[in-house]
Motif scaffolding. Structure first.
Motif, PDB file in Angstrom:
ATOM      1  N   ALA A  82       0.858  -1.187   0.000  1.00 53.45           N
ATOM      2  CA  ALA A  82       0.000   0.000   0.000  1.00 53.45           C
ATOM      3  C   ALA A  82       0.890   1.231   0.000  1.00 53.45           C
ATOM      4  O   ALA A  82       1.605   1.482   0.972  1.00 53.45           O
ATOM      5  CB  ALA A  82      -0.906   0.015   1.228  1.00 53.45           C
ATOM      6  N   ILE A  83       0.868   1.966  -1.097  1.00 48.60           N
ATOM      7  CA  ILE A  83       1.638   3.203  -1.174  1.00 48.60           C
ATOM      8  C   ILE A  83       0.748   4.321  -1.699  1.00 48.60           C
ATOM      9  O   ILE A  83      -0.180   4.085  -2.474  1.00 48.60           O
ATOM     10  CB  ILE A  83       2.898   3.066  -2.045  1.00 48.60           C
ATOM     11  CG1 ILE A  83       2.554   2.590  -3.460  1.00 48.60           C
ATOM     12  CG2 ILE A  83       3.919   2.156  -1.389  1.00 48.60           C
ATOM     13  CD1 ILE A  83       3.741   2.606  -4.406  1.00 48.60           C
ATOM     14  N   PHE A  84       1.038   5.518  -1.249  1.00 46.52           N
ATOM     15  CA  PHE A  84       0.279   6.709  -1.616  1.00 46.52           C
ATOM     16  C   PHE A  84       1.198   7.631  -2.405  1.00 46.52           C
ATOM     17  O   PHE A  84       2.327   7.889  -1.979  1.00 46.52           O
ATOM     18  CB  PHE A  84      -0.262   7.405  -0.372  1.00 46.52           C
ATOM     19  CG  PHE A  84      -1.202   6.545   0.426  1.00 46.52           C
ATOM     20  CD1 PHE A  84      -2.578   6.651   0.257  1.00 46.52           C
ATOM     21  CD2 PHE A  84      -0.716   5.624   1.343  1.00 46.52           C
ATOM     22  CE1 PHE A  84      -3.444   5.852   0.981  1.00 46.52           C
ATOM     23  CE2 PHE A  84      -1.576   4.817   2.071  1.00 46.52           C
ATOM     24  CZ  PHE A  84      -2.950   4.941   1.887  1.00 46.52           C
ATOM     25  N   LEU A  85       0.716   8.126  -3.542  1.00 44.30           N
ATOM     26  CA  LEU A  85       1.571   8.897  -4.433  1.00 44.30           C
ATOM     27  C   LEU A  85       0.928  10.226  -4.808  1.00 44.30           C
ATOM     28  O   LEU A  85      -0.276  10.296  -5.054  1.00 44.30           O
ATOM     29  CB  LEU A  85       1.847   8.122  -5.727  1.00 44.30           C
ATOM     30  CG  LEU A  85       2.498   6.746  -5.572  1.00 44.30           C
ATOM     31  CD1 LEU A  85       1.438   5.665  -5.700  1.00 44.30           C
ATOM     32  CD2 LEU A  85       3.594   6.537  -6.594  1.00 44.30           C
ATOM     33  N   HIS A  86       1.769  11.259  -4.845  1.00 41.34           N
ATOM     34  CA  HIS A  86       1.340  12.580  -5.296  1.00 41.34           C
ATOM     35  C   HIS A  86       2.069  12.872  -6.604  1.00 41.34           C
ATOM     36  O   HIS A  86       3.283  12.675  -6.695  1.00 41.34           O
ATOM     37  CB  HIS A  86       1.678  13.642  -4.249  1.00 41.34           C
ATOM     38  CG  HIS A  86       1.149  14.997  -4.585  1.00 41.34           C
ATOM     39  ND1 HIS A  86       1.802  15.854  -5.442  1.00 41.34           N
ATOM     40  CD2 HIS A  86       0.016  15.634  -4.193  1.00 41.34           C
ATOM     41  CE1 HIS A  86       1.105  16.971  -5.563  1.00 41.34           C
ATOM     42  NE2 HIS A  86       0.019  16.867  -4.817  1.00 41.34           N
ATOM     43  N   PRO A  87       1.374  13.336  -7.645  1.00 43.08           N
ATOM     44  CA  PRO A  87       1.983  13.457  -8.967  1.00 43.08           C
ATOM     45  C   PRO A  87       3.087  14.493  -9.072  1.00 43.08           C
ATOM     46  O   PRO A  87       3.899  14.437  -9.989  1.00 43.08           O
ATOM     47  CB  PRO A  87       0.805  13.835  -9.874  1.00 43.08           C
ATOM     48  CG  PRO A  87      -0.180  14.470  -8.962  1.00 43.08           C
ATOM     49  CD  PRO A  87      -0.047  13.753  -7.655  1.00 43.08           C
ATOM     50  N   GLY A  88       3.138  15.441  -8.131  1.00 36.96           N
ATOM     51  CA  GLY A  88       4.182  16.445  -8.197  1.00 36.96           C
ATOM     52  C   GLY A  88       5.530  15.895  -7.796  1.00 36.96           C
ATOM     53  O   GLY A  88       6.400  15.647  -8.625  1.00 36.96           O
ATOM     54  N   ARG A  89       5.693  15.629  -6.515  1.00 38.61           N
ATOM     55  CA  ARG A  89       6.986  15.158  -6.012  1.00 38.61           C
ATOM     56  C   ARG A  89       7.341  13.764  -6.506  1.00 38.61           C
ATOM     57  O   ARG A  89       8.517  13.404  -6.559  1.00 38.61           O
ATOM     58  CB  ARG A  89       6.972  15.172  -4.485  1.00 38.61           C
ATOM     59  CG  ARG A  89       6.949  16.551  -3.864  1.00 38.61           C
ATOM     60  CD  ARG A  89       8.271  17.271  -4.072  1.00 38.61           C
ATOM     61  NE  ARG A  89       9.374  16.623  -3.383  1.00 38.61           N
ATOM     62  CZ  ARG A  89      10.647  16.958  -3.510  1.00 38.61           C
ATOM     63  NH1 ARG A  89      10.988  17.917  -4.348  1.00 38.61           N
ATOM     64  NH2 ARG A  89      11.581  16.332  -2.841  1.00 38.61           N
ATOM     65  N   ALA A  90       6.354  12.962  -6.878  1.00 42.75           N
ATOM     66  CA  ALA A  90       6.637  11.594  -7.328  1.00 42.75           C
ATOM     67  C   ALA A  90       7.109  11.522  -8.768  1.00 42.75           C
ATOM     68  O   ALA A  90       7.603  10.491  -9.210  1.00 42.75           O
ATOM     69  CB  ALA A  90       5.392  10.719  -7.157  1.00 42.75           C
ATOM     70  N   ALA A  91       6.991  12.624  -9.517  1.00 44.00           N
ATOM     71  CA  ALA A  91       7.266  12.581 -10.951  1.00 44.00           C
ATOM     72  C   ALA A  91       8.674  12.097 -11.305  1.00 44.00           C
ATOM     73  O   ALA A  91       8.817  11.232 -12.181  1.00 44.00           O
ATOM     74  CB  ALA A  91       6.982  13.947 -11.578  1.00 44.00           C
ATOM     75  N   PRO A  92       9.748  12.601 -10.672  1.00 46.75           N
ATOM     76  CA  PRO A  92      11.081  12.100 -11.039  1.00 46.75           C
ATOM     77  C   PRO A  92      11.232  10.611 -10.757  1.00 46.75           C
ATOM     78  O   PRO A  92      11.802   9.869 -11.555  1.00 46.75           O
ATOM     79  CB  PRO A  92      12.030  12.931 -10.163  1.00 46.75           C
ATOM     80  CG  PRO A  92      11.234  14.117  -9.733  1.00 46.75           C
ATOM     81  CD  PRO A  92       9.815  13.655  -9.655  1.00 46.75           C
ATOM     82  N   LEU A  93      10.721  10.162  -9.612  1.00 45.41           N
ATOM     83  CA  LEU A  93      10.819   8.757  -9.248  1.00 45.41           C
ATOM     84  C   LEU A  93      10.065   7.885 -10.250  1.00 45.41           C
ATOM     85  O   LEU A  93      10.594   6.893 -10.759  1.00 45.41           O
ATOM     86  CB  LEU A  93      10.249   8.554  -7.836  1.00 45.41           C
ATOM     87  CG  LEU A  93      10.332   7.149  -7.240  1.00 45.41           C
ATOM     88  CD1 LEU A  93      10.330   7.243  -5.726  1.00 45.41           C
ATOM     89  CD2 LEU A  93       9.177   6.263  -7.682  1.00 45.41           C
ATOM     90  N   VAL A  94       8.820   8.273 -10.543  1.00 51.70           N
ATOM     91  CA  VAL A  94       8.002   7.464 -11.447  1.00 51.70           C
ATOM     92  C   VAL A  94       8.605   7.431 -12.841  1.00 51.70           C
ATOM     93  O   VAL A  94       8.611   6.392 -13.512  1.00 51.70           O
ATOM     94  CB  VAL A  94       6.551   7.984 -11.469  1.00 51.70           C
ATOM     95  CG1 VAL A  94       5.733   7.277 -12.547  1.00 51.70           C
ATOM     96  CG2 VAL A  94       5.899   7.765 -10.109  1.00 51.70           C
ATOM     97  N   GLY A  95       9.148   8.558 -13.290  1.00 52.88           N
ATOM     98  CA  GLY A  95       9.773   8.581 -14.599  1.00 52.88           C
ATOM     99  C   GLY A  95      10.945   7.627 -14.702  1.00 52.88           C
ATOM    100  O   GLY A  95      11.093   6.889 -15.679  1.00 52.88           O
ATOM    101  N   ARG A  96      11.790   7.591 -13.687  1.00 49.68           N
ATOM    102  CA  ARG A  96      12.953   6.692 -13.691  1.00 49.68           C
ATOM    103  C   ARG A  96      12.523   5.230 -13.517  1.00 49.68           C
ATOM    104  O   ARG A  96      13.091   4.323 -14.118  1.00 49.68           O
ATOM    105  CB  ARG A  96      13.928   7.092 -12.591  1.00 49.68           C
ATOM    106  CG  ARG A  96      14.595   8.432 -12.850  1.00 49.68           C
ATOM    107  CD  ARG A  96      15.645   8.735 -11.794  1.00 49.68           C
ATOM    108  NE  ARG A  96      16.254  10.034 -12.047  1.00 49.68           N
ATOM    109  CZ  ARG A  96      17.323  10.473 -11.400  1.00 49.68           C
ATOM    110  NH1 ARG A  96      17.887   9.727 -10.470  1.00 49.68           N
ATOM    111  NH2 ARG A  96      17.826  11.665 -11.677  1.00 49.68           N
TER     112      ARG A  96
END
Length: 239
Positions: A212-226
């Motif tokens: 179970a993880i919670f994600l916000h599109p702003g700060r998570a963007a670099p992580l998700v992209g990589r």
């Protein structure tokens, strides 16, 4: 050693933090090419269309996936979500459900069943235990809904108030419960090589429980992209 993208997620997360990356644009879904395996449509060509909905301080959807061997477990997730979060949209990706199970899952409150198109993805995405498909689903959800929660089929809801987690997701990008580590004990050393990282800084680093993880599109963007880029390379996600 255990292998899979959830271990990679934690490694990339710490790497992004360590290098001081900041958000300068939308989640780079264009790395997928077209069309995306997680939907019938290709990622939008217009960069402005990749920005998520306005931030209103709440999570907008629960994202999950299941194959037939996890269907009974999945019903518990959907039932408790219906009880405690009855208005929350749930996006369920079908990664191998039988037609009857797919229909039954779609009968739960606010459940949207979507097909994951493995034929549009790298062939190793069919190795379900590698979980290489998950980041595609998460990335598209962040674009479509804004802040979201990923929940494995094993997750059970016990309360309805997710609001206290939102500021944390907004600040850190990804929020989850700490679990036993270290990261190096659960990550194939070839993944570090593929990411051009030394394993040494991760020998004492804590891990995030991935169910179970919670994600916000702003700060998570670099992580998700990589993470997304890693998921398209077998040498990175499933060496």
């Amino acid at each position: 050693m255990l292998r899979g993208c959830w271990c990679v997620l934690v490694v990339i997360s710490l790497a992004v933090t360590a290098t001081g990356d900041h958000v300068h644009g939308p989640i780079p879904l264009d790395v997928l090419g077209a069309p995306s395996p997680a939907s019938r449509r290709a990622p939008a060509a217009d960069p402005d269309a990749l920005h998520p909905p306005p931030d209103d301080g709440s999570f907008h959807a629960i994202i999950t996936a299941a194959s037939e061997n996890h269907f009974e477990e999945l019903k518990g997730l959907l039932a408790t979500a219906a009880r405690f979060l009855p208005t929350m949209p749930i996006v369920l990706y079908d990664i191998g459900l039988r037609s009857g199970s797919r229909k039954a899952a779609g009968g739960f409150c606010n459940v949207q069943v979507r097909q994951y198109h493995f034929r549009r993805a790298p062939s190793f995405h069919r190795i379900l235990v590698a979980h290489a498909y998950k980041v595609t689903m998460i990335a598209e959800a962040l674009v479509e809904f804004g802040a979201v929660m990923w929940a494995d089929a094993s997750i059970r809801f016990r309360r309805s108030n997710l609001a206290p987690l939102y500021p944390l997701a907004q600040t850190y990008g990804v929020v989850g419960m700490e679990t036993n580590g270290p990261i190096t004990g659960f990550t194939n050393y070839r993944t570090f090589t593929a990411l051009n990282l030394s394993a040494a800084p991760f020998e004492t680093a804590p891990m995030i429980a991935s169910g179970a993880i919670f994600l916000h599109p702003g700060r998570a963007a670099p992580l998700v992209g990589r993470w997304l880029a890693c998921s398209l390379r077998r040498a990175c996600i499933w060496p």
